[in-house]
Design a protein around this motif. Structure first.
Motif, PDB file in Angstrom:
ATOM      1  N   SER A   1       0.873  -1.168   0.000  1.00 44.19           N
ATOM      2  CA  SER A   1       0.122   0.077   0.106  1.00 44.19           C
ATOM      3  C   SER A   1       1.000   1.307  -0.071  1.00 44.19           C
TER       4      SER A   1
ATOM      5  N   TYR B   1       1.021   5.756   0.508  1.00 42.52           N
ATOM      6  CA  TYR B   1       0.532   6.862   1.112  1.00 42.52           C
ATOM      7  C   TYR B   1       1.083   8.048   0.169  1.00 42.52           C
TER       8      TYR B   1
ATOM      9  N   THR C   1      -7.193   4.067  -6.390  1.00 41.36           N
ATOM     10  CA  THR C   1      -7.145   5.252  -5.821  1.00 41.36           C
ATOM     11  C   THR C   1      -8.580   5.793  -5.755  1.00 41.36           C
TER      12      THR C   1
ATOM     13  N   LYS D   1     -13.743   3.080   0.857  1.00 41.53           N
ATOM     14  CA  LYS D   1     -12.639   3.256   1.221  1.00 41.53           C
ATOM     15  C   LYS D   1     -12.407   1.634   1.428  1.00 41.53           C
TER      16      LYS D   1
ATOM     17  N   LEU E   1      -9.374  -0.695  -0.150  1.00 39.05           N
ATOM     18  CA  LEU E   1      -8.208  -1.151   0.540  1.00 39.05           C
ATOM     19  C   LEU E   1      -8.033  -2.825   0.604  1.00 39.05           C
TER      20      LEU E   1
ATOM     21  N   VAL F   1      -3.637   5.894  -0.104  1.00 36.40           N
ATOM     22  CA  VAL F   1      -4.147   6.913   0.705  1.00 36.40           C
ATOM     23  C   VAL F   1      -3.569   8.314   0.207  1.00 36.40           C
TER      24      VAL F   1
ATOM     25  N   THR G   1      -6.524  11.860   3.876  1.00 33.13           N
ATOM     26  CA  THR G   1      -7.906  11.297   3.609  1.00 33.13           C
ATOM     27  C   THR G   1      -8.271  10.112   4.421  1.00 33.13           C
ATOM     28  N   GLU G   2      -7.098   9.821   5.435  1.00 31.74           N
ATOM     29  CA  GLU G   2      -7.361   8.701   6.195  1.00 31.74           C
ATOM     30  C   GLU G   2      -8.604   9.392   7.403  1.00 31.74           C
TER      31      GLU G   2
ATOM     32  N   LYS H   1     -13.211   6.506   9.725  1.00 33.41           N
ATOM     33  CA  LYS H   1     -12.441   6.340   8.779  1.00 33.41           C
ATOM     34  C   LYS H   1     -11.177   5.710   9.106  1.00 33.41           C
TER      35      LYS H   1
ATOM     36  N   VAL I   1      -9.294   2.661   7.562  1.00 34.11           N
ATOM     37  CA  VAL I   1      -7.918   2.520   6.914  1.00 34.11           C
ATOM     38  C   VAL I   1      -6.801   1.613   7.591  1.00 34.11           C
TER      39      VAL I   1
END
Length: 901
Positions: A11, A13, A589, A725, A729, A737, A741-742, A787, A791
């Protein structure tokens, strides 16, 4: 190369580096990102950019990292911090273009000083022999604020002789080099006035330099060597002889006081200064879209590739960087050849490309890359949140408001025609010149006029259903390329029945089947045509139609077609299963630095598809109420499109302060290009958005009404956000991420989505969130805790059980039974199962889940990472699964439920 050797992130960020948030600041959040659960940082470009760059896409030097981000020392500290935190690194790189207009770009500065004889003349996509004879062997520089003659007469352009005895042309903040031969007369006059034989020798030697048009290597090197020596001699002489220095300064002052003399010197330069409005029709170099300060690179050249990629390839080879995101590959002349060079230089790297796919288009199988940056995924998930039953009533509302029933394809086609006519006219002119040269070679086609050839090119480019094709010299056209060109040519032929049909047959032949006399006009036309259709699509759709066709703007997103309103659960499952087989390493995304609005804004706006009637009533009420705020001195503004866009924006991003709303609407009005634009601004229409938006938001009655409409949408919008979301994920691919936006993020288009992120607050919330019950997390939802939990827990599960989500893990839809089955998306990835709701307003109106059931989970105990509850296998009621938290992420190995719940 063995596939398992690829350094594929779990993943990423995305971090937007900029002055004020450079390498040291990014290093400071490494431990937080590791705790959040990502495996890699993914940074915006950070090679040396133009001074003050806030995004990094305006690179001026590929050989070093950006000094304004901290330079090499801070970059090394950043790398070490990532390593200490167990994080890898993915870097965004820009192969298509470089920034110009600043001396920091030494290559471009050399081109301006030396013209075709520059060592770097072949590095840039400059047409040294354009149709306009006045530009032959010159670069057009459209930087003037008025016509050239007026600017010269006002004395706004001047020749400067700087402290290091370097001559430059200065126009306000713009500095430009001087061709060395162009000051020979000036120095000769100065030598005569002060009696300096040494200065006279320098002047005479400058006059005898090989001309700027020479390209033979020996003469070119003589020119460069002698110029360098003569400038050094002049600088030394000026330091040592005050008389020489005064004489040269006096001549410079006299020249600047005489417009004719200054014009004569400027006429000897390897560039032509021009009014900025000339760029659209006369520019002789390829740009990034319509940005004059970003010039195209010929990165297909092995030499240019090596010089622009040496540092990045070194990072990839040493493991300092694991992957790269390739910006704008559609701008490249031959993307496949570029990717083959890149893959050869970085065989183990994770390579993803910013390729926008239209409809059912697929990434070319021949590209040796891992996948896209995920816009097609974003489009699918967004449409999954929309209720197809809302399409017809929202269509009716749209027609009612704007009085125009034009479909999105019609709007975007008209926008593309306008872009070709106005914004990219210079590019079309260059293509036409090539088409004329090709036609002249064939007796059957030589009588087609230049006008007809240009019209056929424009009509076909405007009809393209995708961004571009990839026909190349080495491999020819694929079946996919042929189909795209056949569709475009066929549509153009139908739309332009005033043109000879054989003209379109001729164009198709050239684009697909014609002889590839490379180098020659056929190959050149074919390749350059492909570099044109991408900008036409991008400017016509993303930067025009998306602000003009605003039926429901949650669908107006990069990579999406607003005319495709919704997808059902089965269609979504098929797309995800296909992705698991086709490109399982693509980035996924929901928000990027380029998205028109954030994932959470779209999630809230999608709800309007479920309540079209109530929404229509609110909009009609607002149109009537706010009549009083329309500027009486600016008739026709806001037009209904802009006003309707404003109301959707206020709902989606509520609470939105006036400054942000004004900035967005000012940009939207220019992008829509109905009353004003970036290229042709109209002062009264540029001021109107500020006045209207400010007055509307200051209206207390409207503000109260707006809040009353939004309040019932906030929590269902958050449920939508959590659902999309969790899908991102856990779906096939590598989730990203976007910074910040987490938590809930109600950002709009850039620069709004590049505002600073409060990482300290996020670190604090992450430290606390694990100790809360599901009910407590939801009770404190305004802070974004739900959220953040989704995440964090989803990323941690990917870290703990990577085999469930990696290549080969597959994607298995789970059966759902019951009357509300259409409100559930459920699937399995390895030993994990995902269950999320959709269309929450419709679900609530129907009375809830009733007997809806996820059918036949495998036997055993299933632990929910979201709620901390355990469930037996077999049939499970959705109401039970989602009783304590809006979404569920089940794992089959049922760890100790006391850890993290």
């Amino acid at each position: 190369m063995a596939a398992e050797r690829r350094r594929v992130p779990r993943s990423t960020y995305r971090l937007q580096l900029r002055p004020g948030f450079g390498f040291d600041a990014a290093a400071g959040v490494a431990d937080y990102l590791a705790a959040l659960g990502v495996s890699h940082t993914y940074t915006s470009p950070y090679l040396q950019a133009a001074p003050g760059s806030t995004h990094g896409y305006d690179v001026v030097d590929h050989s070093r990292v950006n000094d304004e981000l901290g330079g090499p020392g801070a970059h090394e500290r950043f790398r070490r911090a990532l390593s200490a935190a167990g994080l890898g690194q993915v870097v965004d790189i820009v192969p298509n273009h470089m920034a110009v207009g600043t001396p920091e770009n030494a290559w471009w500065w050399d081109v301006l000083a030396n013209g075709p004889s520059s060592r770097y003349a072949s590095y840039f996509d400059v047409d040294w022999d354009p149709p306009e004879s006045k530009l032959r062997n010159r670069v057009l520089l459209p930087i003037l604020g008025d016509h050239y003659g007026r600017v010269i007469e006002r004395g706004e352009v001047a020749l400067d002789w700087e402290d290091d005895a370097r001559f430059v042309v200065r126009y306000f903040e713009h500095l430009l080099p001087v061709a060395p031969r162009s000051v020979d007369d000036l120095l000769a006059r100065a030598a005569a006035s002060c009696g300096s034989d040494h200065l006279a020798f320098i002047a005479h030697s400058l006059s005898r330099l090989p001309r700027a048009t020479v390209t033979e290597p020996v003469l070119r090197e003589v020119r460069h060597r002698d110029t360098r020596v003569l400038w050094v001699q002049l600088a030394r002489l000026a330091r040592e002889d005050p008389g020489v220095r005064r004489a040269v300064a006096d001549e410079v002052a006299a020249l600047n006081a005489d417009p004719d003399a200054l014009d004569a010197v400027l006429d000897r330069q390897n560039y032509r200064l021009a009014f900025w409005r000339t760029a659209g029709r006369e520019l002789d170099y390829r740009r990034f879209f319509d940005i004059n300060t970003l010039v195209g690179l010929r990165v297909e050249s092995a030499e240019v590739f090596a010089d622009t990629h040496a540092l990045v390839l070194r990072w990839l080879s040493t493991g300092a960087v694991d992957g790269v995101r390739i910006d704008h590959p559609d701008g490249l002349r031959d993307p496949r050849a570029y990717f083959e060079l890149l893959r050869a230089g970085a065989p183990d790297a994770w390579i993803v490309v910013e390729k926008i796919l239209e409809g059912d288009e697929r990434l070319p199988a021949s590209w040796p890359v891992d996948g896209t940056t995920g816009y097609e995924f974003c489009a699918r998930v967004t449409r999954l949140l929309h209720d197809p039953r809302g399409e017809a009533p929202l269509d009716d509302l749209w027609v009612e408001l704007v009085g125009d029933g034009a479909s999105y394809p019609e709007v975007v086609h008209a926008a593309k025609q306008m872009i070709l006519r106005d914004v990219l006219a210079a590019d079309l002119t260059r293509l036409t010149q090539l088409f004329v040269a090709v036609a002249e070679q064939h007796r059957s086609w030589r009588d087609f006029t230049r006008h007809d050839l240009q019209e056929a090119l424009a009509a076909t480019a405007a009809a393209f259903p995708v961004y571009r094709t990839y026909v190349d010299v080495a491999h020819g056209a694929t079946p996919e390329d042929r189909e795209v060109i056949d569709v475009a040519v066929g549509a153009a032929r139908e739309q332009r029945d005033d043109l000879d049909p054989e003209l379109f047959d001729f164009l198709r032949f050239v684009l697909v089947d014609g002889p590839v006399d490379s180098p020659g006009p056929v190959a050149e036309l074919r390749m350059r045509f492909q570099q044109l259709t991408g900008p036409v699509m991008a400017k016509g759709a993303e930067d025009t139609a998306f602000y003009d066709f605003v039926r429901l703007v949650s669908l107006n997103e990069v990579g999406s077609d607003p005319s495709h309103f919704a997808v059902g659960v089965d269609e979504f499952h098929r797309a995800m299963a296909d992705a698991a087989l086709d490109r399982p390493r693509s980035m996924l995304t929901l928000s990027t630095h380029d998205t028109k609005r954030s994932e959470d804004v779209r999630a809230r706006l999608a709800l309007l598809s479920e309540i079209p009637g109530a929404w229509a009533e609110a909009v009609r009420r607002w149109f009537e109420r706010n009549t009083r705020h329309r500027p009486v001195d600016v008739p026709g503004w806001p037009d209904p499109r802009m006003e309707y866009l404003l109301y959707q924006t206020l709902v989606g991003a509520h609470p939105l302060d006036a400054d942000r709303a004004v900035a967005y609407m000012e940009k939207a009005a220019k992008e829509a290009k109905r009353n004003t634009s970036w290229v042709s601004p109209v002062a009264e229409y540029d001021e109107a958005p500020r006045r209207f938006v400010t007055d509307v938001l200051a209206d207390e009655a409207f503000a109260a009404d707006l809040a009353a409409v939004v309040e019932p949408l906030v929590d269902p919008g958050r449920v939508n956000s959590l659902a999309q979301k969790l899908i991102e994920l856990t779906a096939p691919g590598v989730p990203d991420v976007y910074q910040g936006t987490e938590l809930w993020d109600l950002s709009l288009v850039d620069p709004d989505n590049r505002r600073p992120v409060d990482f300290a607050a996020r670190r604090h919330l992450l430290d606390e969130v694990a100790g809360l019950t599901p009910e407590q997390r939801w009770a404190r939802r305004d802070e974004g805790r739900p959220k953040l939990w989704v995440v964090h827990r989803a990323l941690r599960l990917r870290a703990e059980r990577p085999e469930w989500f990696a290549d080969g893990a597959g994607y298995e839809p789970l059966a759902v039974s019951g009357d509300r089955a259409g409100h559930v998306v459920a699937y399995a990835r390895g030993g994990a199962a995902v269950v999320v709701p959709r269309l929450p307003l419709g679900l609530a109106a129907a009375g809830g889940w009733d007997a809806t059931t996820v059918v036949a989970l495998p036997p055993g105990r299933w632990y929910d990472e979201m709620s901390g509850s355990s469930h037996p296998g077999g049939d499970i009621a959705v109401a039970t699964l989602l009783d304590r938290f809006p979404v569920a992420l089940l794992r089959a190995d049922d760890p100790d439920p006391t850890t993290g719940a």
